[in-house]
Motif scaffolding. Structure first.
Motif, PDB file in Angstrom:
ATOM      1  N   ALA A 162      78.742 106.240  40.221  1.00  0.00           N
ATOM      2  CA  ALA A 162      79.662 107.347  40.175  1.00  0.00           C
ATOM      3  C   ALA A 162      80.836 106.918  39.305  1.00  0.00           C
ATOM      4  O   ALA A 162      81.433 107.752  38.942  1.00  0.00           O
ATOM      5  CB  ALA A 162      79.739 107.932  41.064  1.00  0.00           C
ATOM      6  N   ALA A 163      81.262 105.964  39.529  1.00  0.00           N
ATOM      7  CA  ALA A 163      82.495 105.559  38.896  1.00  0.00           C
ATOM      8  C   ALA A 163      82.351 104.685  37.415  1.00  0.00           C
ATOM      9  O   ALA A 163      83.137 105.312  36.436  1.00  0.00           O
ATOM     10  CB  ALA A 163      83.403 104.335  39.534  1.00  0.00           C
ATOM     11  N   ALA A 164      81.344 104.054  37.253  1.00  0.00           N
ATOM     12  CA  ALA A 164      81.317 103.494  36.038  1.00  0.00           C
ATOM     13  C   ALA A 164      80.388 104.399  34.931  1.00  0.00           C
ATOM     14  O   ALA A 164      80.684 104.173  33.706  1.00  0.00           O
ATOM     15  CB  ALA A 164      80.384 102.199  36.059  1.00  0.00           C
ATOM     16  N   GLY A 165      79.369 105.140  35.489  1.00  0.00           N
ATOM     17  CA  GLY A 165      78.755 105.816  34.717  1.00  0.00           C
ATOM     18  C   GLY A 165      77.345 105.456  33.956  1.00  0.00           C
ATOM     19  O   GLY A 165      77.204 104.051  34.576  1.00  0.00           O
ATOM     20  N   VAL A 166      77.060 105.888  32.987  1.00  0.00           N
ATOM     21  CA  VAL A 166      75.721 105.063  32.333  1.00  0.00           C
ATOM     22  C   VAL A 166      76.209 104.070  31.497  1.00  0.00           C
ATOM     23  O   VAL A 166      76.926 104.077  30.740  1.00  0.00           O
ATOM     24  CB  VAL A 166      75.153 106.262  31.634  1.00  0.00           C
ATOM     25  N   GLU A 167      75.759 102.775  32.004  1.00  0.00           N
ATOM     26  CA  GLU A 167      76.019 101.629  31.274  1.00  0.00           C
ATOM     27  C   GLU A 167      74.936 101.060  30.447  1.00  0.00           C
ATOM     28  O   GLU A 167      73.669 101.623  30.450  1.00  0.00           O
ATOM     29  CB  GLU A 167      76.790 100.542  32.085  1.00  0.00           C
TER      30      GLU A 167
ATOM     31  N   ILE B  15      72.889 108.944  41.926  1.00  0.00           N
ATOM     32  CA  ILE B  15      74.421 108.603  41.562  1.00  0.00           C
ATOM     33  C   ILE B  15      74.897 108.200  42.898  1.00  0.00           C
ATOM     34  O   ILE B  15      75.066 108.635  43.725  1.00  0.00           O
ATOM     35  CB  ILE B  15      74.936 109.703  41.142  1.00  0.00           C
ATOM     36  N   ASN B  16      75.099 106.854  42.815  1.00  0.00           N
ATOM     37  CA  ASN B  16      75.795 106.044  43.835  1.00  0.00           C
ATOM     38  C   ASN B  16      77.208 105.871  43.864  1.00  0.00           C
ATOM     39  O   ASN B  16      77.822 106.478  42.766  1.00  0.00           O
ATOM     40  CB  ASN B  16      74.884 104.553  44.017  1.00  0.00           C
ATOM     41  N   LYS B  17      77.913 105.272  44.997  1.00  0.00           N
ATOM     42  CA  LYS B  17      79.382 105.058  45.097  1.00  0.00           C
ATOM     43  C   LYS B  17      80.138 106.317  44.686  1.00  0.00           C
ATOM     44  O   LYS B  17      81.249 106.199  44.206  1.00  0.00           O
ATOM     45  CB  LYS B  17      79.555 104.091  44.104  1.00  0.00           C
ATOM     46  N   MET B  18      79.720 107.587  45.267  1.00  0.00           N
ATOM     47  CA  MET B  18      80.631 108.628  45.245  1.00  0.00           C
ATOM     48  C   MET B  18      81.872 108.527  46.131  1.00  0.00           C
ATOM     49  O   MET B  18      82.805 109.406  45.868  1.00  0.00           O
ATOM     50  CB  MET B  18      79.716 109.861  45.786  1.00  0.00           C
ATOM     51  N   ASP B  19      81.791 107.643  46.969  1.00  0.00           N
ATOM     52  CA  ASP B  19      82.926 107.443  47.757  1.00  0.00           C
ATOM     53  C   ASP B  19      84.162 106.418  47.081  1.00  0.00           C
ATOM     54  O   ASP B  19      85.155 106.220  47.774  1.00  0.00           O
ATOM     55  CB  ASP B  19      82.779 106.979  49.277  1.00  0.00           C
ATOM     56  N   ARG B  20      83.772 105.859  45.687  1.00  0.00           N
ATOM     57  CA  ARG B  20      84.613 104.932  45.308  1.00  0.00           C
ATOM     58  C   ARG B  20      85.586 105.703  44.468  1.00  0.00           C
ATOM     59  O   ARG B  20      85.602 106.807  44.053  1.00  0.00           O
ATOM     60  CB  ARG B  20      84.010 103.861  44.326  1.00  0.00           C
TER      61      ARG B  20
ATOM     62  N   ALA C  68      85.445 107.994  41.266  1.00  0.00           N
ATOM     63  CA  ALA C  68      83.981 108.677  41.086  1.00  0.00           C
ATOM     64  C   ALA C  68      84.082 110.228  40.582  1.00  0.00           C
ATOM     65  O   ALA C  68      84.768 110.704  40.938  1.00  0.00           O
ATOM     66  CB  ALA C  68      83.420 108.593  42.473  1.00  0.00           C
ATOM     67  N   ASP C  69      83.138 110.377  39.545  1.00  0.00           N
ATOM     68  CA  ASP C  69      83.229 111.747  38.912  1.00  0.00           C
ATOM     69  C   ASP C  69      81.802 112.130  38.730  1.00  0.00           C
ATOM     70  O   ASP C  69      81.151 111.637  37.990  1.00  0.00           O
ATOM     71  CB  ASP C  69      83.913 111.670  37.720  1.00  0.00           C
ATOM     72  N   PHE C  70      81.322 112.874  39.623  1.00  0.00           N
ATOM     73  CA  PHE C  70      79.787 113.395  39.418  1.00  0.00           C
ATOM     74  C   PHE C  70      79.618 114.139  38.223  1.00  0.00           C
ATOM     75  O   PHE C  70      78.644 113.902  37.489  1.00  0.00           O
ATOM     76  CB  PHE C  70      79.423 114.539  40.644  1.00  0.00           C
TER      77      PHE C  70
ATOM     78  N   ALA D 193      84.721 114.094  46.730  1.00  0.00           N
ATOM     79  CA  ALA D 193      84.649 112.743  45.820  1.00  0.00           C
ATOM     80  C   ALA D 193      85.592 111.918  46.383  1.00  0.00           C
ATOM     81  O   ALA D 193      86.678 112.333  46.833  1.00  0.00           O
ATOM     82  CB  ALA D 193      84.777 113.235  44.244  1.00  0.00           C
ATOM     83  N   GLU D 194      85.338 110.480  45.756  1.00  0.00           N
ATOM     84  CA  GLU D 194      86.019 109.550  46.063  1.00  0.00           C
ATOM     85  C   GLU D 194      86.318 109.423  47.688  1.00  0.00           C
ATOM     86  O   GLU D 194      85.440 109.518  48.632  1.00  0.00           O
ATOM     87  CB  GLU D 194      87.657 109.534  45.508  1.00  0.00           C
ATOM     88  N   ALA D 195      87.513 109.342  48.306  1.00  0.00           N
ATOM     89  CA  ALA D 195      87.710 109.045  49.852  1.00  0.00           C
ATOM     90  C   ALA D 195      87.356 110.574  50.602  1.00  0.00           C
ATOM     91  O   ALA D 195      86.971 110.419  51.586  1.00  0.00           O
ATOM     92  CB  ALA D 195      89.172 108.722  49.960  1.00  0.00           C
TER      93      ALA D 195
END
Length: 681
Positions: A107-112, A133-138, A141-143, A167-169
């Motif tokens: 969710a932070a890096a997006g499509v790599e 979409i993983n790491k929504m707590d990072r 993170a932007d859904f 999102a994030e925290a």
């Protein structure tokens, strides 16, 4: 009967760019299902997937892990794969035996870059899939941003079935769009309503009857939604997008429910093709049918020895059985069979059709082989592993490692078929080949940890050769007198160049018996020996014709060895007079890169003294560049191409022919070669 029938199995491969969180997703699934009491962490080296010492040290997966995870009344076989491009062979093995895929996106890096490559692989295998979409707590993170990237890159078939809460925290959970009674926070109510409408529309588009109902304004029931969604996923018309944070175990339960409810079982996938002595047959996924199991991974386990991982495509794979290796035509005694959960192995009596397990100590079985019975022999399609593009010369570190070297290299390539071991006949070096520097370095680490063999890597020598570009006639008289019988051999040779690739030819046109017939083979032997040491840098001489046309002998002092010495010295002297030149191996290269890098790659190839023969479009907005270039310019190309294309380029390379080194480069190249040789010694 096996505990889980074919209909109750799900074989799912986790695919992503490196670092998206596949290993922690697998860990969260096992912990949520109650199969582990402690939630492992990659940073601590405590996950079930990453159990090799190299993986723990690097904090990154380097091999596929099989993790059996019973959930509800089904069994999910999770295939956790590495995300780094050097370990693509492991991904290919896992994808071969999977029935569906989970594409993990950060969710932070997006499509790599790796996300796109894994998507292409899933398409090639025609795998139904879910995007998670993983790491929504990072942080960052932007859904919405990631969802936009997914639909732009992979199409409108990608449809959210969940909406994140925060999102994030502040990320605290998800709203399931398939649950009409789900609690919806006010701040996401509008988003949920819009997304639910989009989901209904996507399901309707995948089914003609539902499309008619939708267009006529009729309500689509919950049961119809679920059935339509499952059908759309199976046909590739719908790719549901889910969301979560595996480190917090948010969304894990919903992901496992989706795997059980929506992804296909081996029974849903249907028949597979197998080859027999009489032709091709279609095998149904039936546990009562004839046995056919594919070995998709081999590993060297420090406790049980060689361990073969298999998937059953027909029949039941039982312990304590006499089976048959169809590829090698050899009988195998199967003892125990294990259910695998990372490094943990649990003995079970048998595996149903569609299940995945492991068995130790199969002597003749390698990755890609089919196990069956002698009475009913079948061979299943194996795996096509990528060719090695990064080669290093390998040497034993000490005398104690010499005896271990051959067996260790054999076992490491058995474990990872994308590694290759070859012996270069011209340089006499043993070359270990892989998909990149990390791949080869890790193989050396494994050899040390698993087999106690310490190896040293060096840049391989380039197999240069020498030849002549002019004609000459040369005389050499070998004469020694030291009391008693002396030594005498006298020859005249004519040297001339041959077309490239012709090698060495010897002829004789002696008349009058000036060189007796019995000494001519000795002259040829001496000339042939001297061809191994050139005049420029000591490389073998090729593409030369040597003709013995005159000479003389002594009735007492001449002998075969005298004429052998004379022939060799004559060739050495003649090569120096016949305009010697240095030859280098030229490789045929095919480089596939995204279109935006085409110009950069062509410019780089020109700087490597390459010649471009042509370009052709390959689909997926990529181009294949075909050409030839000196091998000396390509020794590190696997790493350099990855850097130039952000990991999106790949290439194949094979020897094509030898060609003269440009005259202005010869002196500089010879100096470099001598410096390298001095450094090695």
């Amino acid at each position: 009967m096996p505990k889980f029938t074919t209909e109750k199995l799900r074989n799912v491969v986790l695919l992503s760019h490196g670092g998206a969180g596949k290993t922690i997703i697998a860990e969260a699934m096992l912990h949520t299902a109650g199969h582990t009491t402690r939630f492992g962490r990659v940073e601590d080296g405590t996950t079930l997937s990453d159990f090799e010492p190299e993986e723990i040290r690097r904090q990154s997966s380097s091999q596929m892990a099989v993790l059996a995870c019973p959930w509800r009344d089904c069994k999910i076989n999770i295939l956790d794969t590495p995300g780094y491009a050097d370990f693509r062979g492991e991904v290919i093995s896992a994808s071969r035996v999977a029935d569906s895929a989970i594409i993990v996106v950060s969710a932070a890096a997006g499509v790599e870059v790796g996300t796109n490559q894994m998507w292409i692989l899933a398409n090639e295998r025609n795998l139904p899939r879910v995007v998670f979409i993983n790491k929504m707590d990072r942080e960052n993170a932007d859904f919405d941003r990631v969802m936009s990237e997914i639909t732009d890159r992979f199409g409108r078939e990608c449809v959210p079935v969940q909406i994140p809460i925060g999102a994030e925290a502040a990320f605290s959970g998800v709203v399931n769009l398939l649950d009409p009674d789900a609690d919806v926070p006010d701040d996401v109510a509008d988003v949920v309503e819009e997304a639910r409408e989009r989901l209904i529309e996507a399901v309707a588009e995948a089914d003609d009857e539902l499309a008619d109902k939708y267009l006529e304004g009729e309500e689509i029931s919950q049961a119809e939604m679920i059935a339509g969604l499952k059908q759309g996923i199976a046909e590739g018309l719908i790719i549901p997008v889910m969301v979560g944070a595996s480190t917090s175990q948010i969304g894990t339960r919903e992901l496992m429910d989706a795997i059980v409810d929506f992804l296909p079982s081996p029974a849903d996938v249907g028949n597979v093709e197998a080859n027999t002595a009489d032709g091709t047959v279609s095998m149904s996924p039936d546990s009562s049918g004839p046995l056919a199991a594919l070995v998709f991974k081999t590993s060297a386990d420090p406790f049980v020895g060689k361990l073969s991982y298999f998937r059953v495509y027909s029949g039941t794979f039982s312990s304590d059985n006499q089976l048959w290796n169809a590829n090698e035509g050899q009988q195998e005694r199967v003892g125990q069979v294990f259910e695998v959960r990372g490094k943990e192995q649990t003995a079970v009596p048998e595996f149903a059709c569609g299940d995945i397990g492991a068995t130790p100590k199969l002597n003749s079985v390698l990755t890609g082989h089919t196990i069956c019975t002698r009475d009913n022999q079948f061979t299943l399609e194996g795996m096509d592993f990528p060719s090695s593009v990064y080669l290093m010369a390998v040497f034993p570190k000490s005398q104690a490692d010499v005896d271990k070297m051959t067996s260790s290299l054999s076992r490491i390539t058995e474990e990872d078929p994308s590694l290759t071991v070859t012996r270069e006949p011209d340089t006499l070096q043993v070359l270990l080949g892989g998909l990149g520097d990390t791949h080869v370095d890790l193989a050396i680490e494994k050899m040390k940890n698993k087999f106690g063999a310490e190896m040293i890597l060096q840049v391989p020598k380039v197999a240069y050769k020498e030849t002549i570009s002019g004609r000459t006639r040369v005389e050499y008289r070998h004469k020694k007198q030291s009391g008693g019988h002396g030594q005498f051999g006298h020859v005249w040779l004519e040297l001339e160049p041959l077309p490239r690739g012709e090698g060495f030819q010897f002829a004789e046109t002696v008349v009058g018996g000036n060189v007796p017939r019995e000494y001519i083979p000795s002259v040829e032997k001496g000339v042939s020996k001297a061809m191994g040491d050139g005049a420029i840098a000591g490389y073998p001489i090729v593409d030369v014709k040597a003709t013995l046309f005159d000479g003389s002998y002594h009735t007492v002092d001449s002998s075969g060895i005298c004429f052998e010495i004379a022939g060799g010295q004559a060739l050495t002297k003649g090569v120096q007079l016949a305009s010697p030149t240095l030859l280098e191996p030229i490789m045929h290269v095919q480089i596939t890169v995204p279109d935006e890098y085409t110009g950069d790659i062509i410019g780089d190839m020109n700087s490597r003294r390459g010649r471009i023969h042509g370009m052709s479009p390959q689909g997926n907005n990529s181009t294949m560049i075909e050409g030839e270039t000196p091998q000396a310019e390509m020794l590190r190309y696997a790493t350099e191409l990855r850097s130039m294309t952000q990991g999106q380029g790949n290439f194949t390379m094979e020897f094509d022919h030898y060609e003269e080194v440009p005259a202005h480069l010869v002196d500089r190249l010879v100096d470099q070669l001598r410096e390298q040789e001095a450094a090695r010694t």
